[in-house]
Scaffold this active site. Structure first.
Site, PDB file in Angstrom:
ATOM      1  N   ASP A  62       0.860  -1.180   0.000  1.00  0.00           N
ATOM      2  CA  ASP A  62       0.000   0.000   0.000  1.00  0.00           C
ATOM      3  C   ASP A  62       0.898   1.232   0.000  1.00  0.00           C
ATOM      4  OD1 ASP A  62      -2.479  -1.295   0.020  1.00  0.00           O
ATOM      5  OD2 ASP A  62      -2.522  -1.429   2.197  1.00  0.00           O
TER       6      ASP A  62
ATOM      7  N   ASP B 286      -6.933  -1.253  -4.867  1.00  0.00           N
ATOM      8  CA  ASP B 286      -8.008  -0.861  -3.944  1.00  0.00           C
ATOM      9  C   ASP B 286      -8.941   0.166  -4.591  1.00  0.00           C
ATOM     10  OD1 ASP B 286      -6.840  -2.484  -1.995  1.00  0.00           O
ATOM     11  OD2 ASP B 286      -5.718  -0.821  -1.107  1.00  0.00           O
TER      12      ASP B 286
END
Length: 174
Positions: free
Chosen positions: A118, A134
């Site tokens: 991330d 995402d």
């Protein structure tokens, strides 16, 4: 339309892979690059971190559960697109986006010891750190929900109009 969205999904997985690889190759874990900052207020950063859970860090440490579940969802979505079980363009687009998001993060889980890279840190609203996959999955889910809600509203209006028409036809017969 379905095959176009399979191609778009593959391209989005590619974008996800490229962005994650750029972060991993050029940053150290927990490094931050400020992208948008107003004075002392950080708005958008690139912050390299690893997530072993699902959305909002749920199911932390459940690598195999997440791999199996995501794989089953991806297989189902591929089936839906390949065999044209969903035909309306808005639903096809939503499925394609969800598919690309799931596949992007599944690749990380399989080849990165269950960890997902991330790096997008939107601090203005203290949001969890996320990645391109995402974004795809969330946008697909939102698009799907909006389409379902719009369809439901349209169907209710149609039923209401049919009931009104039946009632007015019944008045003519008296």
């Amino acid at each position: 339309m379905q095959y176009i969205w399979l191609l778009i999904a593959a391209l989005l997985v590619g974008v996800d892979r490229i962005t994650k690889n750029l972060v991993v190759a050029n940053m150290k874990l927990k490094d931050t690059i400020h992208i948008i900052k107003f004075g002392d207020t950080e708005v958008l950063n690139v912050y390299y971190c690893l997530n072993d859970g699902a959305a909002f860090s749920k199911l932390k440490g459940q690598r195999w559960l997440l791999i199996v579940f995501t794989s089953l969802v991806i297989l189902f979505l591929l089936y839906v697109l390949i065999f044209k079980k969903v035909k309306r363009p808005v639903y096809v687009a939503a499925v394609g986006l969800i598919l690309s998001g799931g596949a992007g993060n599944l690749i990380d889980r399989i080849f990165n010891d269950g960890l997902v890279v991330d790096f997008i840190d939107f601090r203005l609203i203290n949001f969890p750190i996320f990645n391109v996959a995402d974004i795809c999955a969330v946008c697909g889910a939102i698009l799907f929900m909006i389409a379902v809600i719009c369809d439901e509203i349209k169907n209710r209006k149609k039923k209401k109009a049919e009931i009104s028409a039946e009632e007015s036809n019944g008045d003519d017969k008296v």
